[in-house]
Write an enzyme that holds these catalytic residues in place. Structure first.
Site, short mmCIF file in Angstrom:
data_model
loop_
_atom_site.label_atom_id
_atom_site.label_comp_id
_atom_site.label_asym_id
_atom_site.label_seq_id
_atom_site.Cartn_x
_atom_site.Cartn_y
_atom_site.Cartn_z
N SER A 93 0.85 -1.20 0.00
CA SER A 93 0.00 0.00 0.00
C SER A 93 0.88 1.25 0.00
O SER A 93 2.10 1.17 0.16
CB SER A 93 -0.91 0.01 1.23
OG SER A 93 -0.13 0.04 2.41
N SER A 113 10.87 10.35 7.86
CA SER A 113 9.72 11.25 7.99
C SER A 113 10.25 12.59 8.49
O SER A 113 11.30 12.63 9.14
CB SER A 113 8.74 10.68 9.02
OG SER A 113 7.78 11.65 9.39
N TYR A 127 6.74 7.22 17.49
CA TYR A 127 6.96 7.29 16.03
C TYR A 127 8.16 8.19 15.74
O TYR A 127 9.07 7.81 14.99
CB TYR A 127 5.69 7.83 15.36
CG TYR A 127 5.77 7.94 13.86
CD1 TYR A 127 5.71 6.80 13.06
CD2 TYR A 127 5.90 9.18 13.23
CE1 TYR A 127 5.77 6.90 11.68
CE2 TYR A 127 5.96 9.29 11.84
CZ TYR A 127 5.90 8.14 11.07
OH TYR A 127 5.97 8.24 9.70
N LYS A 136 11.86 7.09 14.08
CA LYS A 136 12.38 7.70 12.85
C LYS A 136 13.71 8.42 13.11
O LYS A 136 14.60 8.42 12.26
CB LYS A 136 11.34 8.66 12.26
CG LYS A 136 10.04 7.97 11.80
CD LYS A 136 10.26 7.00 10.65
CE LYS A 136 8.98 6.44 10.07
NZ LYS A 136 9.18 5.48 8.99
N THR A 163 -1.85 8.71 1.94
CA THR A 163 -1.82 7.25 2.05
C THR A 163 -2.69 6.85 3.24
O THR A 163 -3.04 7.71 4.06
CB THR A 163 -0.39 6.71 2.32
OG1 THR A 163 -0.06 6.99 3.69
CG2 THR A 163 0.65 7.31 1.40
#
Ligand SMILES: NC(=O)c1ccc[n+]([C@@H]2O[C@H](COP(=O)([O-])OP(=O)(O)OC[C@H]3O[C@@H](n4cnc5c(N)ncnc54)[C@H](OP(=O)(O)O)[C@@H]3O)[C@@H](O)[C@H]2O)c1
Length: 261
Positions: free
Chosen positions: A14, A140, A153, A157, A186
């Protein structure tokens, strides 16, 4: 511009991974597509072949070292060689730092950080003997600063930068490209985890209004082929990177105000 023959993409079922797969498929590359959702992987594989590529998929859970082991052992036995790795699989978070169970922190680190690190180490035999390997790491802008509701998160990263920059400095035959998206359209917010480990399940407005994923993939692939060290990808949210660097008080003010969803 370096062209690649054989490319491994994680999180290829995806979003950004899928779109990157289509870019390489159009060039006739051989693709190994990795993820957990077998229906999605099968569909993306078919589409890659329709676009002119050669493609196969494997079910691999990037948060599970045993699953990665099985995958790498098979590649080794069959003497498959990849000249480009796109380490892209990841999950996001939607929870305040102090309301996030430590098991959720660990799950995010296992998927986003230890997964790509483990896969890279297990492929070390190949990386040592390949004359050249490009490794693209989907990072990111949250890897460049802290951001509300994303503590684990952001941490995962940030950690990727340290590990993969060091790997590159130690190996002249490895070129690392950090892909640094801002907001891309997304489904990533849907699979984001809440503080109690449940799935957030919603398409955030920030996500839905993000850059088109096909455009993101084109920019990403060009950056990998050029061997760029880092590539920012996105819209006006990328300004936060410059504010963080040059006007930190403005960054801190905006990061508290900007919608995190
Ligand atoms: N979209 C954005 O705005 C944005 C911004 C900055 C960075 N990123 C980064 O871009 C990368 C791709 O995300 P995306 O936006 O394209 O979202 P996405 O469509 O949700 O893609 C994430 C992919 O990771 C795979 N994945 C998740 N956990 C996995 C696991 N344990 N094992 C194997 N595969 C796993 C998922 O596939 P399965 O479910 O099949 O496993 C999925 O295909 C992520 O690393 C994300 O952090 C995205």
């Amino acid at each position: 511009m370096k062209k690649f023959e054989s490319i491994l993409i994680t999180g290829a079922g995806s979003g950004i991974g899928e779109a990157i797969a289509y870019c390489f498929a159009r060039q006739g590359c051989r693709l190994m597509l990795v993820g957990r959702n077998t229906e999605r992987l099968e569909a993306v594989t078919k589409q890659c072949v329709a676009l002119g590529g050669k493609a196969e998929w494997r079910q691999v859970d990037m948060s599970n070292a045993d699953s990665i082991d099985v995958f790498v052992n098979e590649q080794r036995e069959q003497e498959r060689v990849f000249d480009c790795l796109v380490l892209n699989a990841g999950i996001s978070q939607r929870a305040l730092t102090l309301d996030t169970d430590i098991l959720v922190d660990r799950k995010i680190m296992e998927t986003n950080y230890f997964g790509p690190v483990c896969l890279t180490k297990k492929l070390g035999y190949m990386l040592k003997s390949n004359p050249y390997t490009a490794i693209a790491v989907t990072n990111s802008i949250s890897g460049l600063f802290g951001f509300p509701l994303r503590s684990a998160y952001c941490a995962s990263k940030h950690a990727l930068f340290g590990f993969f920059e060091t790997l590159e400095l130690e190996n002249d035959n490895i070129r690392v490209t950090f892909l640094i998206p801002g907001r891309i359209n997304t489904p990533i917010s849907k699979s984001a985890v809440l503080g109690n480990g449940e799935t957030y399940g919603q398409m955030d407005s920030g996500q839905a209004h993000g850059l088109d994923v096909g455009k993101c993939a084109e920019i990403a692939v060009r950056a990998i082929e050029k061997g760029k060290h880092r590539q920012l990808i996105g819209g006006k949210e990328l300004l936060m990177v410059y504010f963080k660097k040059w006007v930190p008080p403005l960054f801190r003010h905006l990061a508290r105000k900007v919608s995190a969803t």
